[in-house]
Design a protein around this motif. Sequence first.
Motif, PDB file in Angstrom:
ATOM      1  N   ALA A 110      -4.029   5.405  -2.849  1.00 38.06           N
ATOM      2  CA  ALA A 110      -5.273   5.017  -3.517  1.00 38.06           C
ATOM      3  C   ALA A 110      -6.288   6.159  -3.520  1.00 38.06           C
ATOM      4  CB  ALA A 110      -5.855   3.783  -2.834  1.00 38.06           C
ATOM      5  N   GLU A 111      -6.353   6.907  -2.417  1.00 41.96           N
ATOM      6  CA  GLU A 111      -7.326   7.996  -2.332  1.00 41.96           C
ATOM      7  C   GLU A 111      -6.971   9.129  -3.281  1.00 41.96           C
ATOM      8  OE1 GLU A 111      -9.005  11.046   1.083  1.00 41.96           O
ATOM      9  OE2 GLU A 111      -8.560   8.954   1.617  1.00 41.96           O
ATOM     10  N   VAL A 112      -5.677   9.438  -3.404  1.00 39.89           N
ATOM     11  CA  VAL A 112      -5.265  10.553  -4.265  1.00 39.89           C
ATOM     12  C   VAL A 112      -5.344  10.176  -5.743  1.00 39.89           C
ATOM     13  CG1 VAL A 112      -3.303  12.010  -4.936  1.00 39.89           C
ATOM     14  CG2 VAL A 112      -3.816  11.642  -2.507  1.00 39.89           C
ATOM     15  N   LEU A 113      -4.893   8.973  -6.090  1.00 43.61           N
ATOM     16  CA  LEU A 113      -4.812   8.589  -7.509  1.00 43.61           C
ATOM     17  C   LEU A 113      -6.060   7.870  -8.005  1.00 43.61           C
ATOM     18  CD1 LEU A 113      -1.085   7.450  -7.757  1.00 43.61           C
ATOM     19  CD2 LEU A 113      -2.091   9.666  -8.313  1.00 43.61           C
ATOM     20  N   GLY A 114      -6.919   7.415  -7.098  1.00 41.50           N
ATOM     21  CA  GLY A 114      -8.196   6.832  -7.492  1.00 41.50           C
ATOM     22  C   GLY A 114      -8.067   5.600  -8.364  1.00 41.50           C
ATOM     23  N   ASP A 115      -8.821   5.575  -9.470  1.00 42.20           N
ATOM     24  CA  ASP A 115      -8.887   4.394 -10.334  1.00 42.20           C
ATOM     25  C   ASP A 115      -7.569   4.067 -11.016  1.00 42.20           C
ATOM     26  OD1 ASP A 115     -11.530   4.178  -9.672  1.00 42.20           O
ATOM     27  OD2 ASP A 115     -12.271   5.177 -11.495  1.00 42.20           O
ATOM     28  N   ALA A 116      -6.628   5.008 -11.016  1.00 44.93           N
ATOM     29  CA  ALA A 116      -5.328   4.733 -11.636  1.00 44.93           C
ATOM     30  C   ALA A 116      -4.558   3.662 -10.875  1.00 44.93           C
ATOM     31  CB  ALA A 116      -4.498   6.014 -11.709  1.00 44.93           C
ATOM     32  N   VAL A 117      -4.924   3.446  -9.614  1.00 45.83           N
ATOM     33  CA  VAL A 117      -4.231   2.442  -8.798  1.00 45.83           C
ATOM     34  C   VAL A 117      -4.949   1.110  -8.964  1.00 45.83           C
ATOM     35  CG1 VAL A 117      -3.352   1.856  -6.506  1.00 45.83           C
ATOM     36  CG2 VAL A 117      -3.575   4.248  -7.162  1.00 45.83           C
ATOM     37  N   THR A 118      -4.608   0.413 -10.032  1.00 39.29           N
ATOM     38  CA  THR A 118      -5.138  -0.921 -10.259  1.00 39.29           C
ATOM     39  C   THR A 118      -4.435  -1.914  -9.333  1.00 39.29           C
ATOM     40  OG1 THR A 118      -3.497  -1.416 -11.947  1.00 39.29           O
ATOM     41  CG2 THR A 118      -5.529  -0.329 -12.678  1.00 39.29           C
ATOM     42  N   GLU A 119      -4.931  -3.152  -9.309  1.00 39.55           N
ATOM     43  CA  GLU A 119      -4.280  -4.169  -8.486  1.00 39.55           C
ATOM     44  C   GLU A 119      -2.827  -4.357  -8.912  1.00 39.55           C
ATOM     45  OE1 GLU A 119      -6.322  -7.850  -8.273  1.00 39.55           O
ATOM     46  OE2 GLU A 119      -8.198  -6.989  -7.538  1.00 39.55           O
ATOM     47  N   GLU A 120      -2.575  -4.288 -10.206  1.00 39.23           N
ATOM     48  CA  GLU A 120      -1.222  -4.476 -10.728  1.00 39.23           C
ATOM     49  C   GLU A 120      -0.315  -3.324 -10.307  1.00 39.23           C
ATOM     50  OE1 GLU A 120      -0.863  -4.586 -15.023  1.00 39.23           O
ATOM     51  OE2 GLU A 120       0.423  -6.359 -14.874  1.00 39.23           O
ATOM     52  N   VAL A 121      -0.840  -2.113 -10.390  1.00 40.01           N
ATOM     53  CA  VAL A 121      -0.053  -0.941  -9.981  1.00 40.01           C
ATOM     54  C   VAL A 121       0.222  -0.993  -8.480  1.00 40.01           C
ATOM     55  CG1 VAL A 121      -0.128   1.574  -9.686  1.00 40.01           C
ATOM     56  CG2 VAL A 121      -0.826   0.539 -11.866  1.00 40.01           C
ATOM     57  N   ALA A 122      -0.781  -1.341  -7.706  1.00 38.77           N
ATOM     58  CA  ALA A 122      -0.602  -1.427  -6.258  1.00 38.77           C
ATOM     59  C   ALA A 122       0.447  -2.478  -5.901  1.00 38.77           C
ATOM     60  CB  ALA A 122      -1.922  -1.743  -5.578  1.00 38.77           C
ATOM     61  N   ALA A 123       0.431  -3.610  -6.608  1.00 36.22           N
ATOM     62  CA  ALA A 123       1.405  -4.673  -6.327  1.00 36.22           C
ATOM     63  C   ALA A 123       2.823  -4.218  -6.654  1.00 36.22           C
ATOM     64  CB  ALA A 123       1.043  -5.924  -7.126  1.00 36.22           C
ATOM     65  N   ALA A 124       2.977  -3.476  -7.753  1.00 35.23           N
ATOM     66  CA  ALA A 124       4.310  -2.998  -8.133  1.00 35.23           C
ATOM     67  C   ALA A 124       4.860  -2.020  -7.100  1.00 35.23           C
ATOM     68  CB  ALA A 124       4.255  -2.339  -9.508  1.00 35.23           C
ATOM     69  N   TRP A 125       4.023  -1.092  -6.649  1.00 38.08           N
ATOM     70  CA  TRP A 125       4.483  -0.126  -5.658  1.00 38.08           C
ATOM     71  C   TRP A 125       4.632  -0.759  -4.273  1.00 38.08           C
ATOM     72  CZ3 TRP A 125       6.634   4.515  -6.149  1.00 38.08           C
ATOM     73  CH2 TRP A 125       6.594   5.101  -7.411  1.00 38.08           C
ATOM     74  N   ASP A 126       3.872  -1.828  -4.023  1.00 39.26           N
ATOM     75  CA  ASP A 126       4.074  -2.575  -2.794  1.00 39.26           C
ATOM     76  C   ASP A 126       5.463  -3.208  -2.784  1.00 39.26           C
ATOM     77  OD1 ASP A 126       2.845  -3.655  -0.298  1.00 39.26           O
ATOM     78  OD2 ASP A 126       3.234  -5.571  -1.268  1.00 39.26           O
ATOM     79  N   GLU A 127       5.899  -3.661  -3.955  1.00 46.38           N
ATOM     80  CA  GLU A 127       7.244  -4.223  -4.069  1.00 46.38           C
ATOM     81  C   GLU A 127       8.296  -3.163  -3.794  1.00 46.38           C
ATOM     82  OE1 GLU A 127       9.914  -6.669  -7.367  1.00 46.38           O
ATOM     83  OE2 GLU A 127       7.738  -6.518  -7.635  1.00 46.38           O
ATOM     84  N   VAL A 128       8.080  -1.957  -4.321  1.00 40.45           N
ATOM     85  CA  VAL A 128       8.997  -0.850  -4.041  1.00 40.45           C
ATOM     86  C   VAL A 128       9.075  -0.587  -2.541  1.00 40.45           C
ATOM     87  CG1 VAL A 128       9.361   1.644  -4.308  1.00 40.45           C
ATOM     88  CG2 VAL A 128       8.675   0.272  -6.274  1.00 40.45           C
TER      89      VAL A 128
END
Length: 396
Positions: A110-128
Motif C-alpha cells: 500500500a505504501e509503495v503503490l499508494g492510491d492504486a491499491v483500492t479495496e478491490e485490488v487489495a482483496a484480490a492480492w489478499d487471495e493470492v
Amino acid sequence: MLSTRSTEIVRATLPAVGGAIGEIAPLFYEKLFAAHPGLLRDLFNRGNQASGTQQQALAGAIAAFATALVEHPETRPDAMLSRIAHKHVSLGISPDQYPVVRRHLFEAIAEVLGDAVTEEVAAAWDEVYWLMANALIALEARLYEQAGTAAGDVFRPYRVTGRLAETAEVTTYLVQPLDGGPLPASRPGQYVSVQVQLADGARQIRQYSLSGRPDDALQFSVKRVTGEPDGEVSHHLHDRLAVGDTLMVSAPAGDVALADGDAPVLLASAGIGCTPMTGMLSHLAATGSRRRVISVHADRSEASHAFRADLLQLTEKLPDAVAHVWYEEPEGAWPADRTGYADLSRIDIPAGTTAYLCGPLPFLRSVRAQLLDAGVAASGIHYEVFGPDLWLGQDG
C-alpha cells in the motif's frame, strides 16, 4: 484456484506490482523487523538481509506464484512451494507467523503503490497471499508430521563428536543427539539447520548439507565465508566449535534428494556444492548401487577441492561410475581439456539420466543448459543452491 474476478484484477495489476516488488520487498522487511526485531536477531539470515539477496528471493517467489495463478490456473507451482516449505520447516516456521507476514507485506504494498491499491485490488492480492500461505502451511504440516515433531519444534541439542579439516576453508563436523536418542531419518542430498549463539546474543541459523552417512552421527560440512560481509556463523563454527561442544541442529530437510531406482544419475557440483553430492555418492556406494553414475565437479584448484579423495574412493567402489574434474588454476600437471569451467559436451550422458546440481547460480545455469543440449529432460534436472534461491520460479 484464484477466483475469476481476482484473476482479472491480478492479471491487470501484476505489471505494476511486479515492477514495484523490488521496492516492496525491502520495505516489507524493514517494517517486519521494526515491529519484531527478534526475527532478524534469531531467525532471518542477517548476512542475506545485508546483501539484499533475501529481498530478491522473496520478490521473485511472490511474482512467480502470482504469474502462475493467472497463466496456469488449473495447476499449482508445487516445485516452488515444496522448495520454500522445506526451508521453512528447517527454520521452524509455524502457521501463526503467516498473518504477521501478511500484515507487514500489505502495508508495504500500500505504501509503495499508494492510491492504486483500492479495496478491490487489495482483496484480490489478499487471495493470492492466502492461496500461497495455506498451501505452504499444509505442506509444512506434512513435513513436520514426517519428522515426528510439532510445528516449529525442529531443533534438538547435539554434541560435537568429530571435527575434520577438509581444506583450509572447509571443515566437517560429526554430531550426535545429546540425549542419546536415535538419529532422525534423512535422505541423501538433504541439509540440516544449525543454530548458534553469537557474541551479541543473536541466535542465527544456517543450513548445511549432509556430506556423508556415518552410522552413528549426522555429518555436515561448513565453508568459511569471506567477503562483504563475512559469514558470521561460518566464522563462529570454524573458530569456536570444538569436539564436546553442544549445538542446536534441526531435523533434516530439503526437496532435492537422490531418488531410488536404476536410472543413470549425474551429480554435478562446483566449489562447496560438492557436499550434498558427496552425501549422495556415499549413499550409492554404501548401498552397493549398480546404477551408471557420472560425477562432475569444478573447483578453483586441488587445494580448494573439498572431498577430493572421497570422490575418487567412492567412485572406485561403484561398479559403473566415473568422475570428471575441472580446475581453474591447476597446481601441477593437469589436462588442458580439464582446465577452466566444466564442459559436459564430450561426456557420454546416457538416455534417461537424472541429474542433480549444486553450486553457484552461474554454474547451475551453464550446466543445466549443457544437459538440455545433451538431451536430458528438463524434468530430470534438479538443483540445490545455498542461500536464498534467486532462481526460484524462473525458467533458468
